[in-house]
Design a protein around this motif. Structure first.
Motif, PDB file in Angstrom:
ATOM      1  N   ASN A  10      10.988  -6.905  10.586  1.00  7.96           N
ATOM      2  CA  ASN A  10      10.692  -5.646  11.141  1.00  7.96           C
ATOM      3  C   ASN A  10      12.278  -4.939  11.274  1.00  7.96           C
ATOM      4  N   ALA A  11      12.622  -4.780   9.876  1.00 12.92           N
ATOM      5  CA  ALA A  11      14.211  -4.123   9.791  1.00 12.92           C
ATOM      6  C   ALA A  11      14.075  -3.199   8.871  1.00 12.92           C
ATOM      7  N   ALA A  12      14.555  -2.076   8.915  1.00 14.75           N
ATOM      8  CA  ALA A  12      14.706  -0.890   8.046  1.00 14.75           C
ATOM      9  C   ALA A  12      16.086  -0.835   7.535  1.00 14.75           C
ATOM     10  N   TYR A  13      16.433  -0.217   6.239  1.00 19.31           N
ATOM     11  CA  TYR A  13      17.796   0.063   5.966  1.00 19.31           C
ATOM     12  C   TYR A  13      17.818   1.322   5.243  1.00 19.31           C
ATOM     13  N   LEU A  14      18.605   2.182   5.717  1.00 23.04           N
ATOM     14  CA  LEU A  14      19.049   3.444   4.951  1.00 23.04           C
ATOM     15  C   LEU A  14      20.018   3.491   4.295  1.00 23.04           C
ATOM     16  N   GLU A  15      19.977   3.331   2.872  1.00 28.59           N
ATOM     17  CA  GLU A  15      21.107   2.968   1.908  1.00 28.59           C
ATOM     18  C   GLU A  15      21.524   4.670   1.430  1.00 28.59           C
ATOM     19  N   ILE A  16      22.819   4.668   1.751  1.00 28.74           N
ATOM     20  CA  ILE A  16      23.403   6.044   1.703  1.00 28.74           C
ATOM     21  C   ILE A  16      23.672   6.385   0.183  1.00 28.74           C
ATOM     22  N   GLY A  55      14.490  -4.361  14.547  1.00 28.20           N
ATOM     23  CA  GLY A  55      13.589  -3.753  15.617  1.00 28.20           C
ATOM     24  C   GLY A  55      13.271  -2.400  15.226  1.00 28.20           C
ATOM     25  N   ALA A  56      12.942  -2.057  13.990  1.00 30.88           N
ATOM     26  CA  ALA A  56      12.684  -0.792  13.503  1.00 30.88           C
ATOM     27  C   ALA A  56      11.717   0.115  14.036  1.00 30.88           C
ATOM     28  N   THR A  57      10.356  -0.792  14.339  1.00 33.20           N
ATOM     29  CA  THR A  57       9.200  -0.101  14.917  1.00 33.20           C
ATOM     30  C   THR A  57       9.630   0.465  16.438  1.00 33.20           C
ATOM     31  N   ARG A  61      10.931   6.469  13.937  1.00 30.15           N
ATOM     32  CA  ARG A  61       9.545   6.965  13.722  1.00 30.15           C
ATOM     33  C   ARG A  61       8.731   6.533  12.867  1.00 30.15           C
ATOM     34  N   THR A  62       7.449   6.060  13.069  1.00 28.26           N
ATOM     35  CA  THR A  62       6.379   5.427  12.247  1.00 28.26           C
ATOM     36  C   THR A  62       6.241   6.101  10.866  1.00 28.26           C
ATOM     37  N   THR A  63       6.356   7.587  11.042  1.00 25.26           N
ATOM     38  CA  THR A  63       6.280   8.404   9.808  1.00 25.26           C
ATOM     39  C   THR A  63       7.361   7.886   8.810  1.00 25.26           C
ATOM     40  N   ALA A  64       8.654   7.655   9.263  1.00 18.52           N
ATOM     41  CA  ALA A  64       9.572   7.187   8.363  1.00 18.52           C
ATOM     42  C   ALA A  64       9.266   6.032   7.559  1.00 18.52           C
ATOM     43  N   LEU A  65       8.889   5.153   8.628  1.00 21.18           N
ATOM     44  CA  LEU A  65       8.680   3.558   8.075  1.00 21.18           C
ATOM     45  C   LEU A  65       7.336   3.579   6.990  1.00 21.18           C
ATOM     46  N   ASP A  66       6.382   4.402   7.401  1.00 23.92           N
ATOM     47  CA  ASP A  66       5.230   4.514   6.629  1.00 23.92           C
ATOM     48  C   ASP A  66       5.603   5.092   5.281  1.00 23.92           C
ATOM     49  N   ALA A  67       6.712   5.788   5.148  1.00 25.28           N
ATOM     50  CA  ALA A  67       7.333   6.287   3.647  1.00 25.28           C
ATOM     51  C   ALA A  67       8.246   5.521   3.222  1.00 25.28           C
TER      52      ALA A  67
END
Length: 71
Positions: A10-16, A55-57, A61-67
């Motif tokens: 449940n982790a997201a990463y935005l790599e710049i 704790g990304a969820t 936003r769900t739309t960002a995680l879906d993409a």
């Protein structure tokens, strides 16, 4: 820029920008009590390399995680 998401963690990463091993030398943790944490990764010059969301969820936003690219 690239957004990845790990369902199991449940982790997201935005790599710049591309982050080579050992490039991130400073991490700043922003605690969101009861929701998760946001970790900012900086290089030696103080430039922001990426943002990890634990704790990304609850925080993204769900739309960002879906993409996002799945890991």
């Amino acid at each position: 820029m690239r957004l990845t998401y790990d369902d199991e963690a449940n982790a997201a990463y935005l790599e710049i920008e591309d982050i080579a091993e050992g490039t991130a030398v400073e991490n700043v943790v922003v605690e969101r009590p009861g929701r998760g944490d946001i970790i900012l990764d900086f290089d030696a010059a103080g430039r922001l390399l990426g943002v990890e969301v634990i704790g990304a969820t609850a925080l993204v936003r769900t739309t960002a995680l879906d993409a996002a690219e799945r890991l």
